[in-house]
Enzyme design. Structure first.
Site, PDB file in Angstrom:
ATOM      1  N   ARG A   1      49.028  35.110  66.744  1.00  0.00           N
ATOM      2  CA  ARG A   1      48.173  33.961  66.439  1.00  0.00           C
ATOM      3  C   ARG A   1      46.908  33.873  67.294  1.00  0.00           C
ATOM      4  O   ARG A   1      45.849  33.540  66.768  1.00  0.00           O
ATOM      5  CB  ARG A   1      48.979  32.659  66.481  1.00  0.00           C
ATOM      6  CG  ARG A   1      50.069  32.616  65.390  1.00  0.00           C
ATOM      7  CD  ARG A   1      50.729  31.247  65.284  1.00  0.00           C
ATOM      8  NE  ARG A   1      49.803  30.223  64.850  1.00  0.00           N
ATOM      9  CZ  ARG A   1      49.268  29.303  65.633  1.00  0.00           C
ATOM     10  NH1 ARG A   1      49.592  29.242  66.906  1.00  0.00           N
ATOM     11  NH2 ARG A   1      48.421  28.424  65.147  1.00  0.00           N
TER      12      ARG A   1
ATOM     13  N   CYS B   1      47.495  48.450  73.050  1.00  0.00           N
ATOM     14  CA  CYS B   1      46.249  49.179  73.264  1.00  0.00           C
ATOM     15  C   CYS B   1      45.129  48.526  72.482  1.00  0.00           C
ATOM     16  O   CYS B   1      44.635  49.072  71.476  1.00  0.00           O
ATOM     17  CB  CYS B   1      46.427  50.617  72.837  1.00  0.00           C
ATOM     18  SG  CYS B   1      47.724  51.385  73.787  1.00  0.00           S
ATOM     19  N   GLU B   2      44.738  47.361  72.911  1.00  0.00           N
ATOM     20  CA  GLU B   2      43.770  46.569  72.166  1.00  0.00           C
ATOM     21  C   GLU B   2      43.202  45.535  73.149  1.00  0.00           C
ATOM     22  O   GLU B   2      43.961  44.786  73.752  1.00  0.00           O
ATOM     23  CB  GLU B   2      44.529  45.854  71.049  1.00  0.00           C
ATOM     24  CG  GLU B   2      43.723  45.205  69.993  1.00  0.00           C
ATOM     25  CD  GLU B   2      43.483  46.141  68.810  1.00  0.00           C
ATOM     26  OE1 GLU B   2      42.452  45.953  68.171  1.00  0.00           O
ATOM     27  OE2 GLU B   2      44.294  47.047  68.554  1.00  0.00           O
TER      28      GLU B   2
ATOM     29  N   TYR C   1      43.869  33.920  64.842  1.00  0.00           N
ATOM     30  CA  TYR C   1      43.183  32.646  64.588  1.00  0.00           C
ATOM     31  C   TYR C   1      42.521  32.057  65.824  1.00  0.00           C
ATOM     32  O   TYR C   1      42.110  30.895  65.797  1.00  0.00           O
ATOM     33  CB  TYR C   1      44.170  31.557  64.130  1.00  0.00           C
ATOM     34  CG  TYR C   1      45.184  31.902  63.084  1.00  0.00           C
ATOM     35  CD1 TYR C   1      44.798  32.277  61.798  1.00  0.00           C
ATOM     36  CD2 TYR C   1      46.545  31.793  63.369  1.00  0.00           C
ATOM     37  CE1 TYR C   1      45.767  32.537  60.832  1.00  0.00           C
ATOM     38  CE2 TYR C   1      47.508  32.052  62.401  1.00  0.00           C
ATOM     39  CZ  TYR C   1      47.108  32.424  61.142  1.00  0.00           C
ATOM     40  OH  TYR C   1      48.052  32.672  60.188  1.00  0.00           O
TER      41      TYR C   1
ATOM     42  N   PRO D   1      57.489  21.050  55.330  1.00  0.00           N
ATOM     43  CA  PRO D   1      57.087  21.348  56.709  1.00  0.00           C
ATOM     44  C   PRO D   1      57.742  22.626  57.233  1.00  0.00           C
ATOM     45  O   PRO D   1      58.925  22.856  56.992  1.00  0.00           O
ATOM     46  CB  PRO D   1      57.595  20.130  57.498  1.00  0.00           C
ATOM     47  CG  PRO D   1      58.705  19.563  56.680  1.00  0.00           C
ATOM     48  CD  PRO D   1      58.438  19.943  55.238  1.00  0.00           C
ATOM     49  N   GLY D   2      56.966  23.456  57.899  1.00  0.00           N
ATOM     50  CA  GLY D   2      57.514  24.653  58.529  1.00  0.00           C
ATOM     51  C   GLY D   2      57.264  24.571  60.024  1.00  0.00           C
ATOM     52  O   GLY D   2      58.152  24.290  60.830  1.00  0.00           O
TER      53      GLY D   2
END
Ligand SMILES: *Cc1c(COP(=O)(O)O)cnc(C)c1O
Length: 440
Positions: A338, A369-370, A342, A295-296
């Protein structure tokens, strides 16, 4: 009051957010923003919960809990993992170096990766690493060669794709696993990998490994993967007239990110896996193998809260006369990729004060800048939030700081550990000079 999931165990809100007794305001004033605040007690309890669940359900056949270092690793966290008595899963020379720098026992470590470099394999073997998880035929030859050259017999697992690909809410089962990791059981390459491994006297094949995905919230995928691996254990026994003693079922245990969600509970999911492993082994007349897990996210994710400062706010007209208020914070996709990567969802709260103002439809955006630099796409937050206020985003411990980048030459945030009213810097904030130092 105590904040329940998805906030870390020692998070409270009474006029303002406190973590382990320290206010978000004090943390921001002392360490700056954006800031990752990790609740040390929560981390230790979560690590212990997995260890206890494995021991409870598998008894003497409980293998190792390997904390997946890629989810978040620094030197202090490596010390915590060591103090918890659990193992550490690393997948690069860098992660190995962090562990080695604090004297993490190499025999409690496992090395992963689909393209470990020759020097990574060499230094892992030289350090006495417990287990190498082999991922390709080239690697079998490399590990065998370096083990032989250093006069060692290296413990190895083979990483297998069990034909189970688990996603958050469903899993799909395919015969052809079109992905880069492991040896496919269905295609027969897993079996050829067994034969290739056994042909080397410098390799000690102790078992099979599978990791089916991440942020999995149902047990079925783990159960199906275990079933497939046990079938292969039976085939091995039938063929070689001896048994492989271990299985490693990987990580991927899901957690709550939003209010109202609930994560997997270690003793429940391990209990479900144990009953399948036991019945499948009985069916094939196999001894129960030692079971390890990795597990992480489930250990570190919920322990950490990111504190940001609001810099600007802006009201944007939507269709139908509605408006959306944009809150721009001083970080974004460089400290939490994330949501853009995702579509991951988070919650947030106004951390430095209690507001009784009505809420408005808000979007929390970063400073990059996105256009896709969004932390939270849609959330209701008090209408009086203004520049200088602090926004706290919980559950950022896994794949936050560890996936952080320097996009736009923004230095990566500091990490502070909190416990019993004490705050300690455990990774300092990157400086512009750190970045300039890289350029010739
Ligand atoms: C990523 C990974 C893990 C940890 O996954 P979590 O979702 O963080 O639990 C464990 N094992 C392997 C092989 C991985 O690649």
């Amino acid at each position: 009051m105590n904040l329940s999931e998805p906030y870390s165990k020692n998070s409270t809100f009474d006029q303002e957010l406190k973590i382990a007794g320290i206010s978000a305001r004090d943390l921001a004033a002392q360490f700056g923003t954006p800031l990752f605040v990790i609740d040390q007690e929560d981390f230790m309890l979560r690590a212990a919960a997995w260890r206890e669940a494995l021991t409870f359900h598998f008894g003497a056949q409980a293998g190792q809990v390997y904390y997946a270092g890629k989810s978040f690793l620094n030197r202090e966290v490596a010390r915590w993992v060591d103090a918890s008595g659990i193992g550490l899963d690393v997948c690069s020379g860098g992660e190995m170096a962090v562990a080695a720098s604090v004297g993490f026992p190499a025999e409690r470590m496992e090395l992963h990766g689909n393209n470990k470099s020759e020097s990574e394999i060499q230094s892992a073997i030289a350090s006495g690493i417990g287990t190498i998880v082999m991922d390709s035929f080239h690697e079998i030859e490399r590990v065998a060669k370096f083990a032989q050259e250093s006069g060692k017999i290296q413990r190895v697992y083979l990483r297998l794709t069990a034909g189970v690909e688990a996603h958050t809410h469903e899993f799909i089962s395919t015969a052809h696993e079109d992905q880069k990791f492991g040896f496919s059981i269905a295609s027969g390459s897993a079996w050829r990998a067994v034969e290739a491994t056994l042909s080397h006297a410098s390799l000690n094949l102790v078992g099979f490994h599978s990791h089916i995905g991440s942020q999995i919230l149902i047990n079925d995928g783990f159960e199906m993967a275990a079933t497939r691996l046990i079938e292969l254990l039976a085939k091995y026994r039938d063929h070689f007239d001896r048994e492989l003693p271990e299985l490693d079922l990987g990580g991927g245990y899901g957690i709550a990110y939003l209010p109202g969600e609930s994560g997997l509970i270690p003793t429940e999911v391990i209990g479900a896996i144990a009953s399948v492993v036991k019945s499948e082994c009985a069916k094939h007349n196999l001894h129960l193998p030692k079971i390890s897990i990795e597990p992480g996210r489930h250990i570190v994710g919920p322990t950490t809260t990111t504190i940001y400062e609001v810099g600007t706010t802006k009201s944007v007209e939507l269709e139908r006369g509605e408006t959306r208020r944009y809150l721009s914070i001083d970080g974004g996709m460089s400290d939490n990729i994330r949501p853009s990567l995702y579509g991951a969802e988070y919650t947030a709260l106004l951390a430095n004060r209690l507001s009784h103002e009505p809420t408005v439809n808000s979007r929390i955006v970063g400073k990059h800048c996105e256009t896709g630099d969004i932390v939270i796409r849609e959330i209701d937050l008090p209408q009086d939030i203004a520049p200088g206020d602090l926004i706290a985003v919980p559950v950022t411990g896994a794949y936050g700081r560890s996936m952080a980048s320097n996009y736009n030459h923004i230095p990566r945030p500091a990490v502070v550990a909190v416990r019993d009213g004490q705050a300690r810097l455990i990774t300092r904030r990157e400086s512009i000079n750190d970045l300039l130092a890289l350029d010739i």
